[in-house]
Design a protein around this motif. Structure first.
Motif, PDB file in Angstrom:
ATOM      1  N   LEU A   7       0.828  -1.207   0.000  1.00  0.00           N
ATOM      2  CA  LEU A   7       0.000   0.000   0.000  1.00  0.00           C
ATOM      3  C   LEU A   7       0.860   1.252   0.000  1.00  0.00           C
ATOM      4  N   THR A   8       1.936   1.267   0.754  1.00  0.00           N
ATOM      5  CA  THR A   8       2.808   2.442   0.787  1.00  0.00           C
ATOM      6  C   THR A   8       3.460   2.681  -0.566  1.00  0.00           C
ATOM      7  N   ALA A   9       3.900   1.605  -1.221  1.00  0.00           N
ATOM      8  CA  ALA A   9       4.494   1.757  -2.555  1.00  0.00           C
ATOM      9  C   ALA A   9       3.470   2.293  -3.548  1.00  0.00           C
ATOM     10  N   ALA A  10       2.231   1.808  -3.476  1.00  0.00           N
ATOM     11  CA  ALA A  10       1.196   2.290  -4.397  1.00  0.00           C
ATOM     12  C   ALA A  10       0.861   3.758  -4.128  1.00  0.00           C
ATOM     13  N   LEU A  11       0.779   4.165  -2.863  1.00  0.00           N
ATOM     14  CA  LEU A  11       0.478   5.555  -2.533  1.00  0.00           C
ATOM     15  C   LEU A  11       1.615   6.481  -2.964  1.00  0.00           C
ATOM     16  N   ASN A  12       2.853   6.062  -2.739  1.00  0.00           N
ATOM     17  CA  ASN A  12       3.990   6.891  -3.168  1.00  0.00           C
ATOM     18  C   ASN A  12       4.039   7.047  -4.680  1.00  0.00           C
ATOM     19  N   ARG A  13       3.594   6.030  -5.405  1.00  0.00           N
ATOM     20  CA  ARG A  13       3.540   6.146  -6.864  1.00  0.00           C
ATOM     21  C   ARG A  13       2.432   7.093  -7.298  1.00  0.00           C
ATOM     22  N   GLU A  14       1.299   7.048  -6.615  1.00  0.00           N
ATOM     23  CA  GLU A  14       0.188   7.925  -6.977  1.00  0.00           C
ATOM     24  C   GLU A  14       0.474   9.385  -6.637  1.00  0.00           C
ATOM     25  N   VAL A  15       1.339   9.623  -5.672  1.00  0.00           N
ATOM     26  CA  VAL A  15       1.666  11.010  -5.302  1.00  0.00           C
ATOM     27  C   VAL A  15       2.323  11.744  -6.458  1.00  0.00           C
ATOM     28  N   THR A  16       3.053  11.034  -7.294  1.00  0.00           N
ATOM     29  CA  THR A  16       3.769  11.672  -8.398  1.00  0.00           C
ATOM     30  C   THR A  16       2.907  11.892  -9.640  1.00  0.00           C
ATOM     31  N   MET A  17       1.656  11.462  -9.623  1.00  0.00           N
ATOM     32  CA  MET A  17       0.799  11.603 -10.790  1.00  0.00           C
ATOM     33  C   MET A  17       0.332  13.058 -10.965  1.00  0.00           C
ATOM     34  N   GLN A  18      -0.069  13.382 -12.190  1.00  0.00           N
ATOM     35  CA  GLN A  18      -0.467  14.758 -12.516  1.00  0.00           C
ATOM     36  C   GLN A  18      -1.775  15.158 -11.835  1.00  0.00           C
ATOM     37  N   TYR A  19      -2.683  14.200 -11.644  1.00  0.00           N
ATOM     38  CA  TYR A  19      -3.955  14.575 -11.038  1.00  0.00           C
ATOM     39  C   TYR A  19      -3.776  15.005  -9.580  1.00  0.00           C
ATOM     40  N   THR A  20      -2.699  14.565  -8.948  1.00  0.00           N
ATOM     41  CA  THR A  20      -2.429  15.005  -7.582  1.00  0.00           C
ATOM     42  C   THR A  20      -2.094  16.494  -7.553  1.00  0.00           C
ATOM     43  N   ILE A  21      -1.291  16.928  -8.533  1.00  0.00           N
ATOM     44  CA  ILE A  21      -0.953  18.362  -8.614  1.00  0.00           C
ATOM     45  C   ILE A  21      -2.196  19.179  -8.912  1.00  0.00           C
ATOM     46  N   THR A  22      -3.071  18.650  -9.774  1.00  0.00           N
ATOM     47  CA  THR A  22      -4.319  19.364 -10.093  1.00  0.00           C
ATOM     48  C   THR A  22      -5.208  19.480  -8.869  1.00  0.00           C
ATOM     49  N   ALA A  23      -5.313  18.405  -8.096  1.00  0.00           N
ATOM     50  CA  ALA A  23      -6.154  18.439  -6.902  1.00  0.00           C
ATOM     51  C   ALA A  23      -5.622  19.428  -5.877  1.00  0.00           C
ATOM     52  N   ARG A  24      -4.313  19.514  -5.738  1.00  0.00           N
ATOM     53  CA  ARG A  24      -3.748  20.484  -4.801  1.00  0.00           C
ATOM     54  C   ARG A  24      -3.918  21.912  -5.316  1.00  0.00           C
ATOM     55  N   ALA A  25      -3.869  22.063  -6.648  1.00  0.00           N
ATOM     56  CA  ALA A  25      -4.066  23.403  -7.208  1.00  0.00           C
ATOM     57  C   ALA A  25      -5.490  23.903  -6.995  1.00  0.00           C
ATOM     58  N   LYS A  26      -6.435  22.990  -6.825  1.00  0.00           N
ATOM     59  CA  LYS A  26      -7.813  23.391  -6.543  1.00  0.00           C
ATOM     60  C   LYS A  26      -8.035  23.812  -5.099  1.00  0.00           C
ATOM     61  N   GLY A  27      -7.028  23.683  -4.275  1.00  0.00           N
ATOM     62  CA  GLY A  27      -7.133  24.120  -2.889  1.00  0.00           C
ATOM     63  C   GLY A  27      -7.333  23.014  -1.885  1.00  0.00           C
ATOM     64  N   LEU A  28      -7.270  21.747  -2.297  1.00  0.00           N
ATOM     65  CA  LEU A  28      -7.439  20.652  -1.353  1.00  0.00           C
ATOM     66  C   LEU A  28      -6.181  20.465  -0.517  1.00  0.00           C
ATOM     67  N   SER A  29      -6.390  20.127   0.736  1.00  0.00           N
ATOM     68  CA  SER A  29      -5.255  19.875   1.618  1.00  0.00           C
ATOM     69  C   SER A  29      -4.619  18.523   1.287  1.00  0.00           C
ATOM     70  N   SER A  30      -3.470  18.287   1.863  1.00  0.00           N
ATOM     71  CA  SER A  30      -2.769  17.022   1.610  1.00  0.00           C
ATOM     72  C   SER A  30      -3.579  15.825   2.101  1.00  0.00           C
ATOM     73  N   GLU A  31      -4.247  15.971   3.260  1.00  0.00           N
ATOM     74  CA  GLU A  31      -5.072  14.884   3.773  1.00  0.00           C
ATOM     75  C   GLU A  31      -6.263  14.613   2.867  1.00  0.00           C
ATOM     76  N   GLN A  32      -6.888  15.641   2.341  1.00  0.00           N
ATOM     77  CA  GLN A  32      -8.023  15.461   1.439  1.00  0.00           C
ATOM     78  C   GLN A  32      -7.591  14.800   0.133  1.00  0.00           C
ATOM     79  N   VAL A  33      -6.461  15.220  -0.397  1.00  0.00           N
ATOM     80  CA  VAL A  33      -5.955  14.591  -1.621  1.00  0.00           C
ATOM     81  C   VAL A  33      -5.635  13.122  -1.371  1.00  0.00           C
ATOM     82  N   LEU A  34      -5.061  12.845  -0.207  1.00  0.00           N
ATOM     83  CA  LEU A  34      -4.662  11.482   0.109  1.00  0.00           C
ATOM     84  C   LEU A  34      -5.875  10.557   0.262  1.00  0.00           C
ATOM     85  N   ARG A  35      -6.888  11.016   0.981  1.00  0.00           N
ATOM     86  CA  ARG A  35      -8.024  10.162   1.291  1.00  0.00           C
ATOM     87  C   ARG A  35      -9.055  10.122   0.165  1.00  0.00           C
ATOM     88  N   GLN A  36      -9.247  11.231  -0.556  1.00  0.00           N
ATOM     89  CA  GLN A  36     -10.296  11.301  -1.557  1.00  0.00           C
ATOM     90  C   GLN A  36      -9.839  10.900  -2.956  1.00  0.00           C
TER      91      GLN A  36
END
Length: 358
Positions: A238-267
């Motif tokens: 699970l940690t390896a999969a989450l660390n891989r998803e952190v580098t994806m482009q949609y993560t940057i988009t979600a943070r640019a919309k104003g979501l916190s790190s916890e919201q991006v992680l869980r949602q």
């Protein structure tokens, strides 16, 4: 729909039948039959050869072992010997066909040791095994999800935790269980829990809190043994999969919309990272059932694992086949459950014509 039924139901049932059939034939070919135990020197010394052969024949006839094993049997040719073997057809009068008829009728036969139906024997021990494996499965899933979410993004201590998980993942179950007994159930160390056994009237004591405390007192070490060997692998995946998803482009988009790190992680991250995690879940329940064999023997718990170990030692073939069939059905159930979870985690898989694990 026809393809999904074929791949999701009929094909796993075919492999289930093939697995149990191979084990049936191997146990009858490789292991000595119970009638051969009558030929033990201690038995032969108190009975004449005629009485011993008569007792062996009567026992073989009662157990159905006097029939041929399979539909065909290969025998040496009466004229050419073993160079040109001849095959003999036995029809439906063989052990395998009789066993299939019993299985189709919902019967697994009777135990060689006490003559009780195998279904009754297994039903008497399965609840004790579920008291061990179900809390271990729930604890594995819950603790792995919590640890994976806590480790993501925390590089400064993630490396140490993951290194510990790699080390624990390589430790065998019997060594973990023995170490817990020596440390936490040893009068010379920490005598906090019982080393083995559980009372028969464990859940007959009055009061819910009293029953819960008694349960934790007797099952803490067995459940902890299973958790120690199963949780590290899930955390690593699970940690390896989450660390891989952190580098994806949609993560940057979600943070640019104003979501916190916890919201991006869980949602967002967690749902995408669950796909390889669900793949591991298909092996969790069968692995826990297999691990229950070791744990129940070490801690002397009256469960299905201990029953299978005793059946293997006494060559009780019907009990062994019933236990293997039950474990295989648990794996089949885990496959179907994983298919449903795949569709929940990834909507794109809901329109596919075959199951995700196929």
């Amino acid at each position: 729909m026809a393809r999904r039924i074929l791949y999701g139901v009929l094909r796993p049932l075919f492999w289930l039948w093939l697995l149990v059939s191979v084990i049936f034939l191997l146990t009858r070919l490789a292991a000595p039959t119970p009638t051969e135990q009558l030929g033990h020197p201690t038995t032969a010394s108190v009975a004449s050869p005629e009485k011993l052969r008569a007792a062996q024949w009567a026992l073989r006839h009662r157990l159905g072992l006097d029939l041929p094993l399979f539909y065909y049997s290969v025998q040496p040719h009466p004229r050419y010997g073993s160079w040109i073997p001849s095959a003999q057809w036995h029809g439906s009068g063989n052990q395998y066909h009789q066993w299939l008829r019993q299985l189709a009728a919902g019967s697994l036969g009777n135990s060689y040791r006490d003559g009780r139906p195998v279904t009754t024997v297994l039903l008497d021990t399965v609840p004790n095994t579920l008291l061990l494996t179900l809390p271990a499965a729930i604890g594995t899933i819950g603790f792995s999800l919590w640890a994976g979410l806590c480790l993501t993004g925390r590089r400064w201590w993630q490396r140490w935790v993951l290194g510990l998980c790699v080390g624990l993942d390589a430790v065998p179950l019997f060594l973990v269980a023995t170490t817990l007994v020596l440390v936490l159930a040893n009068p010379d160390a920490l005598n906090l829990f019982p080393a083995y056994g559980a009372p028969e009237a464990l859940f007959e004591t009055p009061g819910l809190w009293t029953r819960a405390t008694h349960y934790m007192y007797y099952f803490f070490l067995p459940i902890s043994s299973l958790l120690v060997v199963t949780v590290p692998g899930f955390i690593l995946q699970l940690t390896a999969a989450l660390n891989r998803e952190v580098t994806m482009q949609y993560t940057i988009t979600a943070r640019a919309k104003g979501l916190s790190s916890e919201q991006v992680l869980r949602q967002h991250l967690l749902r995408n990272a669950l796909l390889p995690f669900i793949t591991l879940l298909t092996d969790l329940l069968p692995a826990l059932l297999a691990g229950a064999v070791v744990v129940e023997v070490i801690f002397a718990l009256p469960g299905m694992g201990r029953l299978l170990a005793e059946a293997a030692a006494t060559r009780d073939h019907p009990i062994l086949l019933g236990g293997v069939l039950l474990i295989a059905m648990a794996r089949l159930l885990s496959y179907w459950l994983a298919d449903g979870l795949y569709g929940w985690a990834d909507p794109r898989l809901r329109s596919t014509s075959t199951p995700a694990h196929a």
